[in-house]
Design an enzyme around this catalytic site. Structure first.
Site, PDB file in Angstrom:
ATOM      1  N   GLU A 142       0.817  -1.213   0.000  1.00 14.85           N
ATOM      2  CA  GLU A 142       0.000   0.000   0.000  1.00 14.85           C
ATOM      3  C   GLU A 142       0.851   1.264   0.000  1.00 14.85           C
ATOM      4  OE1 GLU A 142      -4.013  -1.804   2.154  1.00 14.85           O
ATOM      5  OE2 GLU A 142      -2.610  -0.594   3.327  1.00 14.85           O
ATOM      6  N   HIS A 175     -10.149   0.055  -0.307  1.00 15.35           N
ATOM      7  CA  HIS A 175     -10.480  -0.891   0.761  1.00 15.35           C
ATOM      8  C   HIS A 175     -11.919  -1.400   0.660  1.00 15.35           C
ATOM      9  CE1 HIS A 175      -6.734   0.574   2.547  1.00 15.35           C
ATOM     10  NE2 HIS A 175      -6.764  -0.499   3.305  1.00 15.35           N
TER      11      HIS A 175
END
Length: 241
Positions: A142, A175
């Site tokens: 990420e 997400h």
């Protein structure tokens, strides 16, 4: 944006979508073990997460090998000692940002529990190896995608606020929990600040890893103790009222 960066992003997206194909394959392989269907599905999902994240990490590191070989411009970087201090402070900054965003979400009527987190916790109970993915590999990927590539590319054209906001919103959307978009955006903004402040992706990466690890420890290792403390506190408050 560099050409290889697009390949990195495509790899990351493919990894996120790969469970559609990967989990059924693992279930087919595991069907020969005679494992109950429900347990087989959960464990197949867990093992595929481990496999796909590891594969994506190795492929992305390979694609970014030129970046790692390039000599860094240390003029825009903080010293090693200051970077360590910022990494430590970053954990508390991220937790603080998370708590503020969480409080705002609760005021808006959003449930505090993250479905994504709870799903990962359930997988960890079945396959403890998933801890390594959620605590280490996930944050590394990420930070490379959302901070180094997306935020870094935007920051070359726009100011910090706009670059951090756009990259953090994308981070939140990735997400898949739109109700917690503010929460993820706040965390992404914090990690973007750490990266911009120190000029070292390892700083935001370290803070992200430490925060995820702390959350996993509290959610998995000390979950029962925390629930008992909350029950005791509620009973005590109820007695006072």
């Amino acid at each position: 944006m560099k050409k290889e960066y697009w390949f990195v992003i495509i790899t990351y997206i493919a990894m996120q979508l790969s469970s559609i194909v990967g989990v059924p394959i693992f279930m087919q392989i595991g069907s020969y073990t005679g494992m109950p269907a429900d347990e087989l599905e959960v464990k197949s999902a867990a093992y595929w997460i481990v496999f796909s994240f590891l594969a994506a990490l190795f492929l992305i590191l390979f694609l970014m090998r030129k970046d790692m070989r390039e000599k860094l411009d240390t003029r825009n970087q903080t010293s090693v000692s200051m970077s360590i201090l910022w990494a430590i402070a970053g954990v508390f900054m991220a937790l603080f940002a998370q708590s503020i965003a969480g409080s705002i979400e609760q005021m808006l009527g959003v449930e505090s529990e993250s479905e994504n987190t709870q799903q990962l916790i359930s997988l960890i109970y079945k396959v403890p190896m998933v801890i390594f993915v959620t605590s280490v590999i996930g944050p590394i990927l990420e930070e490379l995608i959302f901070r180094k590539i997306i935020f870094g590319s935007l920051h070359k054209r726009f100011n910090f606020f706009i670059s951090a906001l756009i990259s953090s919103v994308i981070f939140g959307l990735a997400h898949g929990e739109f109700e917690h978009l503010l929460l993820y955006t706040a965390m992404g903004f914090t990690f973007a600040f750490l990266y911009a402040k120190t000029g070292r992706i390892l700083v935001s990466m370290s803070a992200h890893i430490a925060m995820n690890t702390l959350v996993i420890i509290l959610q998995v290792v000390y979950r029962e103790d925390i629930e008992k403390m909350l029950d005791t506190a509620q009973a005590f408050i109820g007695g006072l009222l």
